[in-house]
Design an enzyme around this catalytic site. Structure first.
Site, mmCIF file in Angstrom:
data_model
loop_
_atom_site.group_PDB
_atom_site.id
_atom_site.type_symbol
_atom_site.label_atom_id
_atom_site.label_comp_id
_atom_site.label_asym_id
_atom_site.label_seq_id
_atom_site.Cartn_x
_atom_site.Cartn_y
_atom_site.Cartn_z
ATOM 1 N N THR A 83 0.838 -1.203 0.000
ATOM 2 C CA THR A 83 0.000 0.000 0.000
ATOM 3 C C THR A 83 0.872 1.251 0.000
ATOM 4 O O THR A 83 0.656 2.175 -0.798
ATOM 5 C CB THR A 83 -0.929 -0.015 1.239
ATOM 6 O OG1 THR A 83 -1.770 -1.172 1.133
ATOM 7 C CG2 THR A 83 -1.767 1.235 1.332
ATOM 8 N N ASN A 151 -5.203 -9.347 -8.285
ATOM 9 C CA ASN A 151 -5.378 -10.097 -7.040
ATOM 10 C C ASN A 151 -6.660 -10.920 -7.010
ATOM 11 O O ASN A 151 -6.727 -11.937 -6.339
ATOM 12 C CB ASN A 151 -5.342 -9.143 -5.832
ATOM 13 C CG ASN A 151 -6.130 -7.879 -6.057
ATOM 14 O OD1 ASN A 151 -5.881 -7.137 -7.012
ATOM 15 N ND2 ASN A 151 -7.101 -7.624 -5.194
ATOM 16 N N GLN A 179 1.143 -9.290 -6.471
ATOM 17 C CA GLN A 179 0.595 -10.648 -6.572
ATOM 18 C C GLN A 179 1.445 -11.565 -7.441
ATOM 19 O O GLN A 179 1.424 -12.784 -7.267
ATOM 20 C CB GLN A 179 -0.845 -10.615 -7.106
ATOM 21 C CG GLN A 179 -1.854 -10.060 -6.125
ATOM 22 C CD GLN A 179 -2.050 -10.948 -4.895
ATOM 23 O OE1 GLN A 179 -1.672 -12.121 -4.865
ATOM 24 N NE2 GLN A 179 -2.637 -10.379 -3.861
ATOM 25 N N SER A 199 5.427 -6.652 -2.053
ATOM 26 C CA SER A 199 4.979 -6.762 -0.657
ATOM 27 C C SER A 199 5.445 -8.097 -0.106
ATOM 28 O O SER A 199 5.262 -9.138 -0.751
ATOM 29 C CB SER A 199 3.448 -6.671 -0.608
ATOM 30 O OG SER A 199 2.991 -6.976 0.689
ATOM 31 N N ALA A 200 6.045 -8.086 1.103
ATOM 32 C CA ALA A 200 6.646 -9.308 1.641
ATOM 33 C C ALA A 200 5.624 -10.395 1.953
ATOM 34 O O ALA A 200 5.866 -11.578 1.697
ATOM 35 C CB ALA A 200 7.434 -8.962 2.908
ATOM 36 N N HIS A 201 4.458 -9.998 2.503
ATOM 37 C CA HIS A 201 3.579 -11.048 3.039
ATOM 38 C C HIS A 201 2.873 -11.860 1.973
ATOM 39 O O HIS A 201 2.276 -12.889 2.253
ATOM 40 C CB HIS A 201 2.591 -10.472 4.065
ATOM 41 C CG HIS A 201 1.462 -9.673 3.512
ATOM 42 N ND1 HIS A 201 0.164 -10.131 3.498
ATOM 43 C CD2 HIS A 201 1.414 -8.426 2.976
ATOM 44 C CE1 HIS A 201 -0.628 -9.198 2.996
ATOM 45 N NE2 HIS A 201 0.106 -8.151 2.669
ATOM 46 N N THR A 237 13.477 4.939 11.010
ATOM 47 C CA THR A 237 14.430 3.843 11.249
ATOM 48 C C THR A 237 13.924 2.581 10.564
ATOM 49 O O THR A 237 12.743 2.241 10.672
ATOM 50 C CB THR A 237 14.591 3.612 12.773
ATOM 51 O OG1 THR A 237 15.034 4.845 13.340
ATOM 52 C CG2 THR A 237 15.577 2.506 13.074
ATOM 53 N N CYS A 324 -13.872 -7.064 0.787
ATOM 54 C CA CYS A 324 -14.597 -7.327 2.024
ATOM 55 C C CYS A 324 -13.785 -6.839 3.211
ATOM 56 O O CYS A 324 -13.940 -7.314 4.316
ATOM 57 C CB CYS A 324 -14.827 -8.836 2.100
ATOM 58 S SG CYS A 324 -15.869 -9.386 3.414
HETATM 59 C C1 LIG Z 1 -2.279 -6.191 -6.062
HETATM 60 C C2 LIG Z 1 -2.063 -5.696 -4.671
HETATM 61 N N1 LIG Z 1 -1.422 -4.537 -4.485
HETATM 62 C C3 LIG Z 1 -1.196 -4.032 -3.256
HETATM 63 C C4 LIG Z 1 -1.617 -4.711 -2.128
HETATM 64 C C5 LIG Z 1 -1.353 -4.105 -0.772
HETATM 65 O O1 LIG Z 1 -0.262 -4.748 -0.168
HETATM 66 P P1 LIG Z 1 -0.042 -4.629 1.423
HETATM 67 O O2 LIG Z 1 -1.034 -5.572 2.046
HETATM 68 O O3 LIG Z 1 1.375 -5.078 1.635
HETATM 69 O O4 LIG Z 1 -0.243 -3.223 1.799
HETATM 70 C C6 LIG Z 1 -2.287 -5.921 -2.278
HETATM 71 C C7 LIG Z 1 -2.790 -6.650 -1.086
HETATM 72 O O5 LIG Z 1 -3.765 -7.361 -1.131
HETATM 73 C C8 LIG Z 1 -2.516 -6.435 -3.577
HETATM 74 O O6 LIG Z 1 -3.150 -7.588 -3.772
#
Ligand SMILES: Cc1ncc(COP(=O)(O)O)c(C=O)c1O
Length: 386
Positions: A83, A151, A179, A199-201, A237, A324
């Site tokens: 984000t 996504n 994604q 994005s790491a997660h 930091t 959602c």
């Molecule tokens: C295509 C896409 N961009 C950005 C994000 C946002 O990533 P984060 O959860 O690391 O803020 C997501 C999260 O679902 C995503 O699917």
């Protein structure tokens, strides 16, 4: 069955996680790297030896994340997630006009609400001629943002073509690869983007850390000001623990990309079995190039919320195709942009597999999904007869 549950005569439920696009399980390599980082003290901006060790760890992580894309390490700006990276790209590039595809993630769409929308076709693919026309119509310096993979549907955009159109019109190109990373091989020069979001997660690292990768010489105006961290592109930091987990996950994800051939076969088998069980079922975006792990499946006549809840009761975790995030299901702007009607869109769920998904997971999903489909079909046949 767990020991305690067995003593009490309770059968352990099988749990099947098919929501990898929401977040992926933390990889053991990432957990180990984070726990090692937690045990260390040191601010990367400090000059002493503990500070220098922390700096070295951040720079090592920067190289590991850059390698996932084959991008220059100095272009990697660590931020708090996808984000923030999307906001930094859209707001920090300092362009007068921003154009975004109609199927972008909300973190792109809401970063610049007045951005012009590039339409997509029925499969969810950006219409290149429309982008060309939009750019040609206004000579102001522009930034174009189109994601690599969606996504909700997994649809993969022709980003190299889009980048070429953007550049031919003097615009910058940003690509949200959140994604796609870890699921398909990435190469910054093949994508052709000036800015790439990670994005790491989503690839087995921790939530709350990500990167904006600047592939060239572009100057960015920081969103957060204060210290001079991240080459003055993002103050604060560094999140050493998160960054260590991100790097370990990026290395592991890069090494096991080939696993996604098996994932694709599993996903395809799932879709074939769904089609066999219910001829009315529709897979959205199926004719487009897609990620190997994602399937947006509509069960006409049954709301996505009902499906998600019923499947969860059977131990299968998926998401509604509609956003959602606030607990309130709203129609999916992605499916709407593809011209999918509200009824079909409202009955679409997202099934997303990952590197450890198994045939048993798919069989579990199919048992639960088919049982629900039959219950709903019998109910509506009964209701019609009454
Ligand atoms: C295509 C896409 N961009 C950005 C994000 C946002 O990533 P984060 O959860 O690391 O803020 C997501 C999260 O679902 C995503 O699917």
């Amino acid at each position: 069955m767990s020991g305690g549950a067995a003593r009490h005569g309770i059968m352990a439920r099988t749990e099947t996680y098919l929501d990898w696009n929401a977040t992926a399980p933390l990889r053991p390599e990432a957990a180990a790297a984070m726990s090692a980082a937690l045990a260390r003290c040191g601010n990367p901006s400090s000059v002493h030896r503990w500070g220098r060790a922390a700096r070295q760890a951040v720079e090592h992580a920067r190289s590991a994340v850059a390698a996932l894309l084959d991008a220059p390490p100095e272009g990697v700006v660590f931020v708090s997630g996808g984000t923030e990276a999307n906001h930094l790209a859209l707001l920090g590039a300092g362009r007068d006009r921003v154009l975004v595809s109609a199927v972008e993630h909300d973190s792109v769409l809401r970063a610049v609400p007045e951005a012009e929308r590039i339409p997509v076709d029925r499969e969810g693919i950006v219409v290149p001629e429309a982008l060309d026309r939009l750019l040609a119509a206004d000579p102001r310096p522009a930034l174009v943002s189109v994601m690599l993979a969606n996504n909700e549907t997994g649809v993969v955009q022709p980003v190299a073509e889009i980048a070429a159109i953007a550049h031919a019109n003097g615009a910058l190109f940003h690509c949200d690869a959140v994604q796609a990373a870890g699921k398909i091989a990435l190469d910054a020069s093949a994508i052709g983007a000036d800015l790439v979001t990670l994005s790491a997660h989503k690839l087995g690292g921790p939530p709350g850390v990500g990167a904006l990768v600047v592939t060239g010489e572009l100057e960015l105006t920081p969103l957060l000001r204060g210290g001079g961290q991240e080459r003055r592109r993002r103050a604060g930091t560094e999140n050493l623990v998160g960054i260590a987990g991100f790097a370990a996950a990026a290395i592991a994800a890069g090494e096991e990309i080939a696993v996604y051939d098996r994932v694709r076969a599993l996903r395809n088998a799932l879709e074939a079995d769904v089609a066999e069980a219910a001829s009315e079922a529709v897979v959205l975006g199926a004719a487009a190039p897609r990620l190997p792990n994602t399937s947006a499946i509509a069960m006409p006549g049954v709301t996505a919320e009902t499906q998600v809840i019923a499947l969860d009761l059977d131990g299968v975790m998926v998401s509604a195709g509609a956003a959602c995030s606030s607990g309130k299901v709203v129609p999916s702007h992605v499916l709407e942009a593809m011209g999918v009607g509200p009824d079909l869109a409202g009955s679409t769920i997202r099934v997303s597999l990952g590197s450890t998904s198994s045939e048993a997971d798919i069989a579990h999903f199919l048992r639960a999904w088919t049982a629900l489909y039959r219950r709903c079909r019998d109910f509506s046949v009964g209701a019609r007869a009454a």
